[in-house]
Design an enzyme around this catalytic site. Structure first.
Site, PDB file in Angstrom:
ATOM      1  N   LYS A  54       0.846  -1.189   0.000  1.00  0.00           N
ATOM      2  CA  LYS A  54       0.000   0.000   0.000  1.00  0.00           C
ATOM      3  C   LYS A  54       0.885   1.244   0.000  1.00  0.00           C
ATOM      4  CE  LYS A  54       0.182   1.471   4.571  1.00  0.00           C
ATOM      5  NZ  LYS A  54      -0.263   2.072   5.744  1.00  0.00           N
ATOM      6  N   LYS A  62      -1.597 -10.936  10.061  1.00  0.00           N
ATOM      7  CA  LYS A  62      -1.516 -11.055  11.518  1.00  0.00           C
ATOM      8  C   LYS A  62      -2.387 -12.190  12.025  1.00  0.00           C
ATOM      9  CE  LYS A  62      -0.179  -6.448  12.932  1.00  0.00           C
ATOM     10  NZ  LYS A  62       1.099  -6.844  13.508  1.00  0.00           N
ATOM     11  N   ASP A 114      -4.341   6.614   4.195  1.00  0.00           N
ATOM     12  CA  ASP A 114      -3.214   5.811   4.667  1.00  0.00           C
ATOM     13  C   ASP A 114      -3.696   4.553   5.400  1.00  0.00           C
ATOM     14  OD1 ASP A 114      -0.467   5.321   5.070  1.00  0.00           O
ATOM     15  OD2 ASP A 114      -0.603   6.084   7.118  1.00  0.00           O
ATOM     16  N   HIS A 163      -6.399  -0.966   5.701  1.00  0.00           N
ATOM     17  CA  HIS A 163      -6.522  -1.783   6.913  1.00  0.00           C
ATOM     18  C   HIS A 163      -7.940  -1.808   7.471  1.00  0.00           C
ATOM     19  CE1 HIS A 163      -2.314  -1.789   6.573  1.00  0.00           C
ATOM     20  NE2 HIS A 163      -2.052  -0.688   7.247  1.00  0.00           N
TER      21      HIS A 163
END
Lengths: 513, 307
Positions: free
Chosen positions: A175, A209, A262, A267
């Site tokens: 990203k 994760k 961002d 996310h």
């Protein structure tokens, strides 16, 4: 006794029941562009070493660095050695390093230099001959997106992007995938002109994760949670990703991008998709993607963006005993910048499961503490057989998935306070990943790099998801662009004052994570 | 912290554990299994140490049963270790003496974690039939380590005779990395059927034997163990194929495997001998019956020849 036949894709030593046998990547090499950067030094190279140390890389693995520096192989080996020794997760073992270092190469050059790419092609070919990497190579673009077009073009021109039958070439990008829908499409066109879609791996390290993958296990492997995972029981959902640090020296990257682009675009919207999606028919990449795309395409923006979003910019001041700079005072910053360092938005999902359940997403820098979590907040019990005094301290039940730090799951519910009076107050039940499982689970990058080498795509977002996320975010960013400056907030707090009325309008409050 | 209890019983030990939890709060709750170790004398400490390391991946309650001295008068001494002395686990040592050694399962039952699976581990000589043993009977997983027996290969035969789903031997985990390497080699072209296999190394170690046995069962070819005097473990393997053999060699004392096959560069990969804790950790990862171990132990083992 006739020997068992061995053929392509038919290996008698592999058996689904054999769960001890490790998944070792086949013969392959990794080329890292931008190898002098933080990402390569702190994450990628240590992850490569950790994989090697766990015996998951093939013998003869090749690691090639490409950068502008005037280095020889051994200079780069030294850099890699130090970076790995400092940042590796598993113990540093000289024998493993020695084997790995034999496959380390360096190619010096600019991205615009045809000669350099010709040298890279030769280097890669030599690796095939000397180290048996068998023509399989992944190219990791650890460089700013502005360099993607040039690097991709050079990869195509030097023939590096083309694979012979039976071999593969893959490209890994990080990203941001563009800064709005149009640029995301342009970027994708550039990459997909050179690599076919199935060879493009977009890394969102959050998806590597353990906790995020555990979200899927929590929801779909249990009977306990899924029945209440809907609008009948859930009041609202809060997804938070907070950082306590500022942007530091990254003004050049961050200014003009801001918190929403961002963090929310990738996310938080990925976390939202995993939290809200329906059960996939299987866990292969296509099935997972189908569900994520479905739920993202059902996201609806609030009609009045001013009332249901908030943004802010951190001020200077004292935070946690340290004097910190305000956003506008950061090194190299444009003093009139209107870039937001805090963003909060409300989204609704138009499906039967989530009708009327708002999802609040927030992210920011210089907030109270570093934390990422998903909180599912439940409705109050429809009837309480207690009088008001007795349940004064009872809040709403909640399931909180702590993504980082202190990975785990918390359940909040009411319990009787000891004593003669009937008094109910909130307590928490806690599952800590670190308590129930290993103290050091693999780094996200280890998992993702191995998946790239194995060609296993479930954890990588595809272009359609990227585009859907921009479709959600673009109107909000456009609205903000025409509505003045972001509100400033004190560093070390939970964002600008306007964040609170944003939820208060809906009769809710932000959790303190 | 180490707490010693002399002349005690299990309910006192249980109460002490609850006390410790309330006092310290340090004793974490998220235990995933109970590991019962039957060992005595010098075997105890290395086993407990391995269990403590493994407990970082699999937080567990460790119960050590030390069969102790039968001639002494009846009694039970115990020791509880928590915190720094027990890794991510809590260790309870039980030392029954005299007639208190009878009905040893009732000693352990009150101290088992509710609902969590039970793993039995005999670091030295396992009972003749692990699944029929009073302690083994309770367990989902029974781990032996016949490598430590006086006559390991004979003991291995014994394990095969009494094999019950849920049994494994740590020597099986000792060969996982070798197995992975060989399997990965067959994933790659030229996809050719293996005609015969030769395993080099110490022929009297169960790991060498199980490795060969697995290959014999999975590939259905002749597998020979070529005993190398002085070798401490597996030192290599040769897989014979039409276009030429795949050879892997790890000379005694080296931690590097050298791979060679026709038409390809010689490759090397680091592969050290696995420490005990690693093997135990792997064994605790899955607690369902290991069918591939059964295949190697029961079906493959008789087919292996030694030269």
């Amino acid at each position: 006794m006739a020997p068992v036949k061995v053929a392509d894709g038919q290996n008698p030593l592999r058996d689904a029941a054999d769960r001890r046998l490790p998944r070792i990547a086949g013969p392959s090499g990794l080329v890292i562009f931008g190898v002098t950067g933080d990402l390569a030094r702190k994450k990628l190279m240590p992850a490569v070493y950790d994989l090697a140390n766990r015996g998951l890389l093939p013998p003869g693995f090749g690691l090639t660095g490409f950068a502008r520096r005037d280095w020889e192989d051994q200079d780069f080996r030294k850099i890699a050695h130090d970076a790995i020794k400092e940042n590796c997760r598993t113990p540093f073992d000289e024998a493993v390093w020695e084997q790995l270092s034999k496959g380390i190469r360096f190619v010096s050059g600019e991205f615009s230099d045809d000669q350099a790419f010709a040298r890279l092609a030769t280097t890669v070919q030599k690796l095939d001959e000397e180290r048996g990497t068998a023509g399989n190579h992944a190219f990791y673009l650890a460089v700013p997106p502005s360099a993607f077009p040039l690097v991709c073009e050079q990869l195509a021109e030097s023939g590096l992007s083309q694979s012979k039958p039976g071999t593969w070439r893959r490209v890994v990008i990080e990203k941001p995938f563009g800064h709005d829908l149009t640029s995301a499409r342009e970027l994708n066109d550039v990459v997909e002109r050179v690599f076919p879609p199935e060879s493009v791996f977009r890394i969102d390290h959050y998806l590597g994760k353990e906790t995020v993958q555990n979200l899927l296990a929590l929801r779909f492997a249990n009977q306990l949670f899924e029945p209440i995972w809907n609008a009948n029981y859930v009041d609202h959902v809060q997804i938070t990703m907070a950082e306590d640090i500022g942007i530091g020296s990254r003004a050049g990257y961050y200014d003009g991008i801001g918190a929403a682009r961002d963090v929310i675009q990738n996310h938080l919207l990925q976390l939202l998709a995993l939290t809200a999606m329906e059960e996939p028919v299987s866990f292969d990449a296509a099935a997972l993607r189908a569900e994520k795309e479905k739920v993202l395409s059902a996201v609806r923006l609030p009609r009045d963006l001013g009332r249901h979003t908030a943004r802010g910019q951190y001020d200077g001041g004292w935070q946690g005993g340290e004097e910190v700079l305000g956003y506008l005072e950061e090194e190299g910053m444009n003093a009139d910048s209107t870039t937001e360092t805090y963003a909060a938005i409300r989204l609704d999902i138009d499906t039967r499961r989530w009708a009327g359940v708002p999802f609040y997403l927030r992210t920011g820098k210089r907030l109270g503490r570093r934390v990422t979590e998903i909180a599912i907040v439940f409705k109050r019990a429809p009837h309480l057989p207690f009088d008001l005094n007795e349940t004064q301290e009872l809040g709403q039940n909640a399931i909180v998935i702590r993504v980082q730090p202190d990975e785990g799951v918390t359940i909040r519910f009411g319990s009787k306070v000891p004593g003669t009076a009937m008094e109910v107050r909130d307590v928490t039940m806690d599952f800590g990943y670190g308590h129930a499982f290993t103290e050091s689970s693999p780094e996200a990058y280890e998992r993702l790099l191995l998946d790239v080498l194995l060609g296993d795509p479930p954890l990588f977002p595809q272009q359609r998801e990227v585009e859907l996320s921009w479709e959600i975010l673009d109107p909000i960013i456009d609205y903000w662009a025409t509505h003045g400056k972001p509100e400033s907030y004190r560093p070390g707090t939970w964002g600008p004052p306007s964040a609170d009325p944003m939820l208060a309008r809906d009769g809710r409050t932000w959790r303190r994570p | 912290m180490i707490i010693t209890l002399k002349g005690t019983n299990t309910s006192e030990i249980g109460a002490k554990l609850v006390d410790l939890r309330e006092e310290g709060g340090a004793v974490a709750l998220g235990r995933v299994l109970t590991l019962v170790i039957v060992a005595s004398g010098d075997d105890i400490e290395p086993a407990v140490e391995a269990a403590n390391i493994a407990s970082r991946e699999h937080p567990c309650r460790v119960i050590v049963v030390d069969p102790g001295d039968g001639r002494k008068s009846a009694g039970l001494d115990a020791e509880i270790r928590i915190g720094g002395d027990a890794g991510a686990s809590e260790v309870i040592m039980l030392r029954p003496t005299g007639p208190a050694r009878r009905e040893v399962d009732t000693l352990v039952i009150p101290l088992l974690l509710p609902d969590a699976p039970i793993v039995l581990w005999w670091p030295h000589d396992p009972p003749e039939d692990m699944a029929a043993d009073p302690l083994g009977k309770m367990a989902q997983r029974r781990i032996s380590d016949v490598d430590a027996c006086t006559r390991p290969i004979e003991s291995l035969r014994g394990l095969a005779k009494t094999y019950t789903p849920g049994d494994t031997d740590l020597s099986w985990a000792r060969v996982t990395l070798w197995r992975g390497l060989v399997a990965a080699a067959l994933d790659e072209p030229p996809y050719e059927t293996v005609r015969s296999v030769q395993v080099l190394g110490n022929g009297s170690r169960p790991s060498t034997y199980l490795f060969a046995a697995w290959l014999a069962a999975a590939l259905k070819v002749e597998v020979t163990i070529k005993h190398e005097a002085g070798a401490s473990a597996i030192t290599g393997i040769t897989l014979d194929r039409r276009s030429g053999p795949i050879t892997m060699r790890r000379p005694e004392g080296s931690a590097v495997v050298t791979l060679a096959q026709p038409g390809q560069p010689q490759l090397q990969i680091a592969m050290a001998m696995r420490p005990l804790a690693d093997c135990l950790m792997e064994d605790l990862r899955r607690l369902d019956p290991d069918e591939i171990y059964e295949l190697a132990l029961v079906k493959g083992r008789p087919k292996v020849t030694t030269a």
